[in-house]
Write a protein that holds these residues in place. Structure first.
Motif, mmCIF file in Angstrom:
data_model
loop_
_atom_site.group_PDB
_atom_site.id
_atom_site.type_symbol
_atom_site.label_atom_id
_atom_site.label_comp_id
_atom_site.label_asym_id
_atom_site.label_seq_id
_atom_site.Cartn_x
_atom_site.Cartn_y
_atom_site.Cartn_z
ATOM 1 N N THR A 99 0.593 -1.204 0.017
ATOM 2 C CA THR A 99 -0.139 0.185 0.254
ATOM 3 C C THR A 99 1.106 1.355 -0.319
ATOM 4 O O THR A 99 0.545 2.587 -0.559
ATOM 5 N N ARG A 138 2.833 1.951 -3.493
ATOM 6 C CA ARG A 138 1.879 2.088 -4.385
ATOM 7 C C ARG A 138 1.493 3.961 -4.057
ATOM 8 O O ARG A 138 1.254 4.862 -5.431
ATOM 9 N N PHE A 156 1.812 -1.990 -11.981
ATOM 10 C CA PHE A 156 1.279 -0.664 -11.690
ATOM 11 C C PHE A 156 2.450 0.582 -11.712
ATOM 12 O O PHE A 156 2.062 1.469 -12.165
ATOM 13 N N ARG A 177 -6.828 1.463 -10.885
ATOM 14 C CA ARG A 177 -7.552 1.402 -10.225
ATOM 15 C C ARG A 177 -7.263 2.058 -9.107
ATOM 16 O O ARG A 177 -8.231 2.119 -8.115
ATOM 17 N N GLU A 178 -6.128 1.850 -8.591
ATOM 18 C CA GLU A 178 -5.615 2.424 -6.972
ATOM 19 C C GLU A 178 -5.393 3.897 -7.212
ATOM 20 O O GLU A 178 -6.090 4.719 -6.084
#
Length: 519
Positions: free
Chosen positions: A313, A316, A448, A507-508
């Motif tokens: 987390t 990201r 990502f 999507r994050e």
């Protein structure tokens, strides 16, 4: 629910640290701006920045610069075992023993400063070397304040108290600014050096005495070096004390090679790196500092899956925030530098050199932020050896790169070598950490990162073209004109980054957009 609560606590702590780091970085920029305004960009400022090398090295040598990542796991161990009194005993031993060591090193450095100045900046002329010696001797005692304050800040972090230790760099920078503003017109660059000493005493020592007392610190001078807690501290500290990781040595290497380049090269590098460090510190450093005590707690409780989720987390979030900022900084470096430095003694050549240097430093912005968190994950596991060995090995491998690029591209080559080195270091740490923790989400993290990088690169390219189109129509080399170019181009860049990221399936980004719309 536990993971949500932990992430919320990290977010709250990050908010506190981020606010303080933002204030500190802005004051740090104002500090550099004041140097440019009062003194300019010349051999005098080169000597001033070179004079930080020996004090910084002594702080590093006793692990003072890494106390929070060394002492927190030790202190947390005693807290988790309900042995807080023993934790304070170790605190007393570390502060006493290592403080005396540092005092001895400071005294030795004061005596041998002329000989050491030749090692620090071998390419300087005799007058610049003499100035380096004087400024070095003036700033050396500040390291004792940094060390003792660092021990006291570490126990506050370990007890999840972030406000007082986070104020230390704010006070430090503020007093340097006051020293430069009030004293530089009379005594020149020495005014800034006097501010360094005053800032360390007030912000990094006296304020931390107050904060540690509020955290319940109990200090009794002790030299019981046989205590198991002190031995654990030394075992964790030795790899960092003996290592020469690029994270710590980059500034030193840049100054060493920079002393052979044309006058003002070190100053251009310092100004550009300061600008790069503003978003880096606000996001990367704040996240690393705030998350570290919680990572140490998760490791102590053997919750590796939760530790992996927390790290994923965090990385990201860093990617979403810093990769676009890095790309836009590269695209808009010229108007950015003109905006912040146009009302100083810097000439057009200085501004252009600083802007070009900022481009190459910004290449490594995300890597600098990522290594804060990745290295702290190792430290949370009480493993300081792996980052130290990797960092030292890569530093020696990268020295020929500094040399080659400095010969070919001067100060720009040094900035590029710095970025290349930290990128490699972060990648190696990422690979080794994911092997160690068996992180099943590593491949998803890489995908990502590539998606966000692609969208940021496209947005930066459009911003660069837009900036180039606007410059002939706006007096962009003024503060007002540079601001208009930055606002117009960066607004387009931010929107385009979001649109392309959504198209690539990032999507994050949705939770951040929902919070923005709600706000």
């Amino acid at each position: 629910m536990a993971a949500f609560t932990l992430n919320r606590r990290i977010a709250q702590s990050t908010g506190i640290v981020m606010a303080s780091v933002l204030a500190s970085r802005l004051l740090g920029f104002l500090r550099e701006w004041l140097v440019a305004h009062q003194i300019g960009s010349n051999a005098i400022t080169d000597a001033y920045y070179a004079a930080f090398t020996l004090p910084d090295f002594l702080n590093y040598l006793v692990a003072g610069g890494s106390l929070s990542v060394i002492f927190i796991p030790v202190f947390t161990k005693y807290l988790s075992e309900n042995q807080e009194e023993e934790g304070w005993r170790v605190f007393s031993i570390v502060a006493t023993f290592m403080g005396l060591v540092l005092v001895g090193l400071v005294l030795a450095a004061e005596i041998f400063a002329p000989q050491l100045a030749h090692v620090i900046a071998p390419g300087f002329a005799p007058a610049e070397k003499a100035r380096v010696v004087f400024l070095t001797r003036l700033m050396l005692p500040a390291q004792v304040c940094f060390y003792l304050g660092g021990v006291m800040a570490a126990v506050q972090y370990a007890k999840a108290r972030f406000i007082v230790p986070s104020l230390a760099p704010v006070i430090y920078n503020l007093l340097i600014i006051l020293g430069g503003w009030l004293l530089a017109p009379r005594i020149g660059i020495t005014g800034f050096a006097a501010g360094v000493l005053a800032g360390a005493l007030v912000g990094n020592f006296l304020l931390q005495v107050y904060g540690a007392a509020r955290a319940g610190a109990r200090f009794r001078p002790s030299l019981n070096w046989r205590h198991p807690g002190f031995r654990l501290f030394v075992r964790l500290a030795i790899p960092i004390m003996l290592a020469l990781s690029l994270v710590f040595t980059d500034d030193w290497i840049i100054r060493w090679f920079g002393s052979y380049l044309e006058p003002a090269s070190i100053t251009w590098l310092s100004y550009a790196k300061t600008l790069m460090r503003v978003p880096l510190g606000v996001v990367g450093q704040a996240v690393g500092v705030a998350s570290f005590p919680f990572l140490a707690q998760l490791y102590s409780e053997n919750k590796l899956d939760e530790l992996n989720r927390t790290l994923n987390t965090t990385l990201r979030g860093l990617t979403l925030l810093l990769v676009p900022v890095s790309a836009l900084t590269m695209a808009l470096s010229s108007p950015l530098v003109y905006l912040v430095f146009s009302h100083t003694r810097l000439r057009a050549a200085d501004l252009n050199a600083t802007a070009s240097t900022l481009v190459f430093f910004s290449v490594g912005m995300f890597a600098w932020a990522a290594q804060y968190t990745l290295a702290r994950a190792f430290y949370a596991a009480r493993d300081t050896l792996t980052p130290a060995v990797i960092g030292t090995g890569l530093t020696f491998l990268n020295i020929p790169v500094y040399w080659l690029l400095a010969r070919r591209y001067q100060h720009l080559g040094l900035a590029l070598a710095s970025s290349l080195g930290i990128i490699v270091y972060s990648v190696v740490l990422f690979v080794l950490l994911n092997r160690r923790t068996a992180n099943r989400d590593a491949a998803s993290l890489v995908r990502f990162f590539l998606k966000v990088s692609a969208s940021s690169a496209l947005a930066a390219a459009v911003c660069s073209l837009l900036s180039g189109w606007l410059k002939p129509h706006i007096a962009w080399q003024t503060t007002h004109g540079a601001f208009l170019v930055l606002v117009a181009a960066s607004s387009v860049g931010c929107v385009l980054t979001v649109v392309v990221s959504k198209a690539l399936g990032v999507r994050e980004l949705d939770p951040y957009l929902r919070k923005l719309v709600f706000w």
